[in-house]
Design an enzyme around this catalytic site. Structure first.
Site, PDB file in Angstrom:
ATOM      1  N   PRO A 268       0.835  -1.213   0.000  1.00 18.40           N
ATOM      2  CA  PRO A 268       0.000   0.000   0.000  1.00 18.40           C
ATOM      3  C   PRO A 268       0.868   1.260   0.000  1.00 18.40           C
ATOM      4  O   PRO A 268       1.864   1.327   0.713  1.00 18.40           O
ATOM      5  CB  PRO A 268      -0.788  -0.098   1.313  1.00 18.40           C
ATOM      6  N   GLU A 269       0.499   2.224  -0.830  1.00 17.06           N
ATOM      7  CA  GLU A 269       1.179   3.522  -0.838  1.00 17.06           C
ATOM      8  C   GLU A 269       0.246   4.554  -0.219  1.00 17.06           C
ATOM      9  O   GLU A 269      -0.831   4.210   0.269  1.00 17.06           O
ATOM     10  CB  GLU A 269       1.551   3.902  -2.283  1.00 17.06           C
TER      11      GLU A 269
END
Ligand SMILES: [Zn+2]
Length: 270
Positions: A2-3
């Site tokens: 996840p960013e």
């Protein structure tokens, strides 16, 4: 992994169900995360009320009162999901926080590179190296010049350096550079002012659009309610090697920079 947009989406999906609720029970099935859970992890959380949730880069910070925060990082494969408190635990559900609202917040992480810690912000050394959050600041070309000055590495690698800017990974670095018309391999310190003006404009545009669409759902990413994001359908270059550029029709190329695949349009990016 996840960013920033995915972590921000998780934060927003947690807010209405967790803020104001008290943690009544802390159940741990697996202490071996990126760092082992502290021996007092349960005791420090039990009975605490969640007063708010902040984000810095890819870290979530739950305000649990008494100047303490619960720090959460999702690593490669972590997620936080809201479930009915009596729902059976699934495999890789490592930590379950039961709230007095009758729901449970469950941390699941198959690869266990994620992190959970409780402490004062200044005690949490992970946060010491985290750069400014690209969504918290309106960037100008001058500010980007400060970050890129004398840096002799590809601009894409600089954007992904968490000490320089927090929360940008491979997907969003690729998409921002496409939007700004800059090739990923260009030397950061040699970008022209016109490049930096376009990059300063592209950064919030790409991140805000991604948050609006709930992030990019690749490798099973879901928000706290189990919903996928839709930004992957808008990816202009990321993971589109061999496909036509949506703007000019040229074939999107893939190169490898520091071991990571990078994607760009040879016509739109210079
Ligand atoms: Zn193009």
């Amino acid at each position: 992994m996840p960013e920033l947009p995915e972590v921000e989406t998780i934060r927003r999906s947690l807010l209405p169900h967790t803020v104001g609720a008290r943690i009544v029970r802390v159940e741990v099935r697996e202490r071996r995360l990126r760092r082992p859970l502290a021996p007092d992890f349960e005791a420090r959380l039990r009975g605490r009320r969640i007063d708010g949730i902040d984000r810095r880069g890819k870290y979530l910070l739950f305000d649990v009162g008494d100047a303490d925060v619960l720090l959460v990082h999702f690593g490669m494969s972590g997620s936080l999901e809201l479930k009915p408190e009596r729902a059976p635990l699934a495999s890789h559900d490592h930590v379950r926080l039961r709230l007095d609202s009758g729901i449970a917040m469950v941390f699941n992480d198959p690869r266990r590179f994620g992190l959970m810690r409780v402490g004062r912000v200044e005690e949490l050394d992970e946060l010491g190296n985290v750069g400014p959050d690209p969504l918290a600041v309106r960037w100008s070309a001058e500010e980007l010049r400060e970050l890129t000055r004398r840096r002799r590495l590809p601009i894409k690698n600089l954007l992904m350096d968490q000490r320089v800017l927090a929360g940008i990974g491979n997907i969003y670095a690729s998409e921002m550079l496409y939007r700004a018309g800059i090739r990923p391999r260009r030397c950061a310190g040699r970008l022209r002012r016109s490049d930096l003006v376009r990059l300063a404009a592209a950064m919030p545009l790409v991140l805000e659009e991604a948050v609006r669409l709930g992030g990019s759902s690749i490798s099973d990413y879901r928000d706290a309610n189990g919903r996928s994001g839709f930004f992957q359908m808008r990816h202009a270059v990321y993971d589109r090697a061999g496909e036509p550029c949506r703007r000019c029709g040229a074939v999107i190329r893939r190169i490898v920079l520091s071991g990571r695949s990078s994607f760009y349009c040879p016509t739109c990016q210079r």
